[in-house]
Design a protein around this motif. Structure first.
Motif, mmCIF file in Angstrom:
data_model
loop_
_atom_site.group_PDB
_atom_site.id
_atom_site.type_symbol
_atom_site.label_atom_id
_atom_site.label_comp_id
_atom_site.label_asym_id
_atom_site.label_seq_id
_atom_site.Cartn_x
_atom_site.Cartn_y
_atom_site.Cartn_z
ATOM 1 N N ALA A 336 0.871 -1.217 -0.086
ATOM 2 C CA ALA A 336 0.038 0.079 0.038
ATOM 3 C C ALA A 336 0.738 1.254 -0.016
ATOM 4 O O ALA A 336 0.697 2.122 -0.960
ATOM 5 C CB ALA A 336 -0.891 0.086 1.191
ATOM 6 N N LYS A 337 2.070 1.240 0.761
ATOM 7 C CA LYS A 337 2.889 2.222 0.788
ATOM 8 C C LYS A 337 3.461 2.641 -0.588
ATOM 9 O O LYS A 337 3.289 3.906 -0.899
ATOM 10 C CB LYS A 337 3.983 2.036 1.823
ATOM 11 C CG LYS A 337 4.896 3.249 2.214
ATOM 12 C CD LYS A 337 6.032 2.762 3.333
ATOM 13 C CE LYS A 337 7.235 2.628 2.323
ATOM 14 N NZ LYS A 337 8.399 2.307 3.193
ATOM 15 N N HIS A 338 3.852 1.602 -1.266
ATOM 16 C CA HIS A 338 4.476 1.752 -2.440
ATOM 17 C C HIS A 338 3.568 2.282 -3.626
ATOM 18 O O HIS A 338 3.736 3.013 -4.451
ATOM 19 C CB HIS A 338 5.359 0.664 -2.954
ATOM 20 C CG HIS A 338 6.501 0.647 -2.035
ATOM 21 N ND1 HIS A 338 7.679 1.360 -2.378
ATOM 22 C CD2 HIS A 338 6.882 -0.125 -1.021
ATOM 23 C CE1 HIS A 338 8.622 0.972 -1.384
ATOM 24 N NE2 HIS A 338 8.096 0.091 -0.658
ATOM 25 N N VAL A 339 2.253 1.494 -3.461
ATOM 26 C CA VAL A 339 1.336 2.176 -4.499
ATOM 27 C C VAL A 339 1.043 3.540 -4.331
ATOM 28 O O VAL A 339 0.818 4.289 -5.270
ATOM 29 C CB VAL A 339 0.064 1.147 -4.392
ATOM 30 C CG1 VAL A 339 -1.125 1.709 -5.014
ATOM 31 C CG2 VAL A 339 0.094 -0.214 -4.805
ATOM 32 N N LYS A 340 0.880 3.888 -3.062
ATOM 33 C CA LYS A 340 0.606 5.470 -2.570
ATOM 34 C C LYS A 340 1.493 6.314 -3.276
ATOM 35 O O LYS A 340 1.588 7.479 -3.991
ATOM 36 C CB LYS A 340 0.507 5.643 -1.243
ATOM 37 C CG LYS A 340 -0.054 6.796 -0.799
ATOM 38 C CD LYS A 340 -0.601 6.962 0.539
ATOM 39 C CE LYS A 340 -0.960 8.521 1.067
ATOM 40 N NZ LYS A 340 -0.780 8.779 2.400
ATOM 41 N N ALA A 341 2.925 5.780 -2.991
ATOM 42 C CA ALA A 341 4.209 6.719 -3.510
ATOM 43 C C ALA A 341 4.274 6.743 -5.079
ATOM 44 O O ALA A 341 4.828 7.429 -5.697
ATOM 45 C CB ALA A 341 5.465 5.894 -2.828
ATOM 46 N N GLY A 342 3.625 5.611 -5.682
ATOM 47 C CA GLY A 342 3.551 5.475 -6.980
ATOM 48 C C GLY A 342 5.113 5.314 -7.645
ATOM 49 O O GLY A 342 5.432 5.555 -8.852
ATOM 50 N N ASP A 343 5.984 4.406 -6.817
ATOM 51 C CA ASP A 343 7.245 4.372 -7.389
ATOM 52 C C ASP A 343 7.407 2.816 -8.100
ATOM 53 O O ASP A 343 8.664 2.511 -8.082
ATOM 54 C CB ASP A 343 8.298 4.550 -6.181
ATOM 55 C CG ASP A 343 8.099 3.585 -5.162
ATOM 56 O OD1 ASP A 343 6.983 2.723 -5.006
ATOM 57 O OD2 ASP A 343 8.756 3.813 -3.895
ATOM 58 N N LEU A 344 6.332 2.047 -8.190
ATOM 59 C CA LEU A 344 6.412 0.687 -8.617
ATOM 60 C C LEU A 344 6.508 0.658 -10.228
ATOM 61 O O LEU A 344 5.561 1.502 -10.751
ATOM 62 C CB LEU A 344 5.452 -0.203 -8.079
ATOM 63 C CG LEU A 344 5.258 -0.380 -6.517
ATOM 64 C CD1 LEU A 344 4.096 -1.128 -6.094
ATOM 65 C CD2 LEU A 344 6.655 -1.085 -5.905
ATOM 66 N N SER A 345 7.172 -0.087 -10.917
ATOM 67 C CA SER A 345 7.101 -0.221 -12.258
ATOM 68 C C SER A 345 5.781 -0.965 -12.508
ATOM 69 O O SER A 345 5.160 -1.712 -11.690
ATOM 70 C CB SER A 345 8.169 -1.224 -12.753
ATOM 71 O OG SER A 345 7.980 -2.601 -12.539
ATOM 72 N N ASP A 346 4.981 -0.986 -13.665
ATOM 73 C CA ASP A 346 3.731 -1.214 -14.028
ATOM 74 C C ASP A 346 3.804 -2.563 -13.919
ATOM 75 O O ASP A 346 2.801 -3.375 -13.275
ATOM 76 C CB ASP A 346 3.332 -1.092 -15.558
ATOM 77 C CG ASP A 346 3.147 0.558 -15.389
ATOM 78 O OD1 ASP A 346 2.794 1.100 -14.583
ATOM 79 O OD2 ASP A 346 2.877 0.904 -16.651
ATOM 80 N N GLU A 347 4.856 -3.381 -14.297
ATOM 81 C CA GLU A 347 5.072 -4.780 -13.858
ATOM 82 C C GLU A 347 5.267 -5.372 -12.861
ATOM 83 O O GLU A 347 4.245 -6.560 -12.392
ATOM 84 C CB GLU A 347 6.152 -5.354 -15.108
ATOM 85 C CG GLU A 347 6.428 -6.713 -15.476
ATOM 86 C CD GLU A 347 7.852 -6.905 -15.903
ATOM 87 O OE1 GLU A 347 7.994 -8.165 -15.715
ATOM 88 O OE2 GLU A 347 8.412 -6.088 -16.584
ATOM 89 N N ASP A 348 5.880 -4.898 -11.976
ATOM 90 C CA ASP A 348 5.662 -5.273 -10.439
ATOM 91 C C ASP A 348 4.612 -4.949 -9.911
ATOM 92 O O ASP A 348 4.343 -5.771 -8.935
ATOM 93 C CB ASP A 348 7.185 -4.539 -9.777
ATOM 94 C CG ASP A 348 8.551 -4.907 -10.271
ATOM 95 O OD1 ASP A 348 8.475 -6.176 -10.688
ATOM 96 O OD2 ASP A 348 9.485 -4.323 -10.056
ATOM 97 N N LYS A 349 3.921 -3.936 -9.901
ATOM 98 C CA LYS A 349 2.778 -3.513 -9.427
ATOM 99 C C LYS A 349 1.989 -4.641 -9.839
ATOM 100 O O LYS A 349 1.232 -5.056 -8.850
ATOM 101 C CB LYS A 349 2.176 -2.380 -9.806
ATOM 102 C CG LYS A 349 0.934 -1.809 -8.994
ATOM 103 C CD LYS A 349 1.011 -0.117 -9.392
ATOM 104 C CE LYS A 349 -0.566 0.145 -9.449
ATOM 105 N NZ LYS A 349 -0.649 1.477 -10.053
ATOM 106 N N ALA A 350 1.656 -4.943 -11.177
ATOM 107 C CA ALA A 350 0.851 -5.949 -11.678
ATOM 108 C C ALA A 350 0.944 -7.226 -10.643
ATOM 109 O O ALA A 350 -0.089 -7.961 -10.321
ATOM 110 C CB ALA A 350 0.672 -6.097 -13.073
#
Ligand code: HEC
Ligand code: HEC
Ligand code: HEC
Ligand code: HEC
Length: 402
Positions: A336-350
């Motif tokens: 949740a912290k990283h989703v909020k920060a928006g720092d994940l690559s699209d691939e990793d986020k998925a």
């Protein structure tokens, strides 16, 4: 277990699965059988009992209080509003009416009253998506789970009354023609299910089998989600009371037992006449029940020793459930912290969202199962191990971003 009863019943349930539940006569209420079957009726009324056992029982424990991690898991979904432990069948109707969870449609009544089954028969599948409160207002005087749910109006036969379950038999996903056929009357409600997003029809995810991997394969294939988690963006699934699926492949399933062998023990009235108890509750509440349903195989153990043995198995699952729960919670918070920060690559986020979806479903599958680990401790531990493994993979990916 009487072989003759088994074969008569299996032939019978199969016959029902091929016909359909067309029964034009009115639904008889449980009370109408009070004088014909006084002993069975008395045990049916005993479902009002609200006592508890170490891990189970009929006291309405507030799950969200007892296990605060659930508030994180179910955030954004009805189960974060109210979630209580199950109690007896006689409360089923009032409990669904009174819950604070929003109801997606009238089909929430599918496993609480036979009056809903009758409405489906009469008015067709559109009743599933009717407004819940409207349906209840239009159908005053509905009965909670009663004789009709398993016998229809023909006491002396055991029947599958729910179309959603009969469809799985017809599709060959459930084998109705084996020795565990008695379980089917229970399985029509004590199963994992989902509601079709458009029609609100009750559907069971059995296309590939009864294991969590089979269900996840199916849910992924049809891209089904109950809701989206507001913090992680994962498309989540809510597991629901999978007693039947958990029991499949257990030591007691292999030993040829069905739900009713343990939950409907043979008991005696004052005159010494024997009959099947209709008080569906924890078997640990009745020493007479334990004697009659367990000690035939577990000879040499006392009733108290049986209770202690069950509790030991449950304790192991309980402790592990809590351990994995904390790991899952930590993973969700970090994601949740990283989703909020928006720092994940699209691939990793998925990938991480998929891990959230799968790990939480596996954990939930064990947590919501009402046997609290007893019905199949091996399967429970396996699902918890797999949930933990997924969480580890997720944390490994997140390491890059810390
Ligand atoms: C070998 C015996 C056995 C079989 C077979 C069995 N159960 Fe159970 N069941 C138990 C025991 C023991 C518990 C734990 C009770 C407790 O924790 O107090 C339990 C718990 C439950 C509970 C929760 C009861 C409560 O009061 O907490 C439900 C619901 C349930 N079983 C349904 C089923 C269904 C449905 C099936 C068939 C698919 C089934 N059981 C098969 C023995 C059995
Ligand atoms: C029509 C649906 C339906 C059928 C059929 C059904 N159940 Fe249930 N069962 C429920 C619901 C719903 C609850 C929870 C009621 C509540 O909490 O208000 C429940 C609760 C229970 C409980 C928990 C009771 C307690 O004291 O905590 C047991 C045990 C149980 N069922 C066993 C069985 C067995 C065994 C069968 C088959 C003989 C069966 N059920 C058939 C819907 C069903
Ligand atoms: C949740 C399912 C369920 C409900 C509800 C239910 N029964 Fe049963 N009933 C069964 C099963 C399963 C059997 C056992 C069949 C067997 O012997 O294998 C049974 C057996 C019976 C028998 C045979 C008696 C015996 O000792 O074997 C009678 C009579 C009976 N039920 C009457 C009733 C009445 C009356 C009601 C309502 C008050 C009722 N049942 C509600 C599932 C149910
Ligand atoms: C048809 C025979 C049979 C009946 C009846 C039976 N069991 Fe069992 N049970 C087995 C077998 C076989 C095993 C696996 C071998 C072992 O651990 O003894 C087993 C294992 C167990 C275990 C260990 C399970 C685990 O996950 O480690 C417990 C606890 C248990 N039974 C409790 C009960 C209870 C309680 C009842 C009655 C409600 C009951 N059994 C009825 C045959 C039976």
């Amino acid at each position: 277990m009487n072989k003759k009863i088994i074969s008569v019943l299996s032939a019978f349930v199969l016959a029902i699965s091929l016909s359909s539940c067309s029964n034009d006569s009115e639904i008889k209420s449980a009370e109408e059988y009070k004088d014909t079957y006084p002993d069975i009726y008395a045990t049916y009324k005993a479902n009002e009992d609200m006592s508890e056992t170490k891990f189970g029982g009929s006291v309405q424990v507030d799950y969200l209080e007892a296990h605060p991690n659930l508030r994180t898991y179910y955030e954004g979904y009805g189960f974060a509003k109210q979630y209580d432990r199950a109690r007896g069948h006689v409360y089923a109707l009032e409990d669904v009416i009174n819950t604070e969870r929003p109801k997606p449609g009238a089909s929430c009544l599918a496993c609480k009253t036979a009056d809903f089954v009758a409405a489906l028969e009469k008015d067709g599948v559109d009743v599933n998506s009717m407004d819940f409160d409207q349906f209840v207002a239009d159908h005053q005087g509905m009965d909670t789970i009663s004789c009709y749910d398993c016998h229809m109006n023909d006491i002396g036969t055991v029947q599958v009354t729910r179309d959603h379950f009969r469809k799985q038999i017809d599709a060959g996903n459930v084998n109705a023609n084996n020795a565990k056929v008695d379980s089917l009357s229970c399985a029509q409600c004590h199963v994992e299910y989902y509601l079709d997003p458009d029609t609100k029809e009750v559907i069971l995810p059995y296309k590939y089998g009864f294991e969590t991997d089979d269900m996840l394969k199916y849910y992924d294939e049809i891209e089904f989600a109950d809701w989206e988690h507001p913090q992680t963006g994962a498309k989540l699934l809510k597991a629901q009371h999978p007693e039947f699926e958990t029991m499949m492949g257990s030591v007691h399933d292999s030993a040829g037992l069905s739900c009713i062998d343990c939950h409907m023990p043979v008991v005696e009235n004052e005159k010494g006449e024997k009959f099947k108890s209709h008080h569906w509750t924890s078997p640990l509440k009745s020493k007479e029940g334990i004697k009659n349903s367990c000690l035939s195989c577990h000879a040499g153990k006392s009733e108290d020793e049986m209770i202690a043995w069950v509790e030991e198995v449950q304790q192991g699952v309980y402790d592990r459930t809590n351990e994995v729960s904390d790991e899952l919670k930590a993973f969700i918070d970090l994601l949740a912290k990283h989703v909020k920060a928006g720092d994940l690559s699209d691939e990793d986020k998925a990938e991480l969202q998929k891990i959230h979806r799968h790990a939480q479903f596996k954990w939930d599958f064990v947590w919501v199962e009402n046997g609290e680990g007893f019905h199949n401790s091996k399967k429970a531990h396996q699902n918890l191990d797999e949930a933990e493994e997924l969480v580890k993979q997720g944390l490994e990916i997140l390491k890059k971003y810390e």
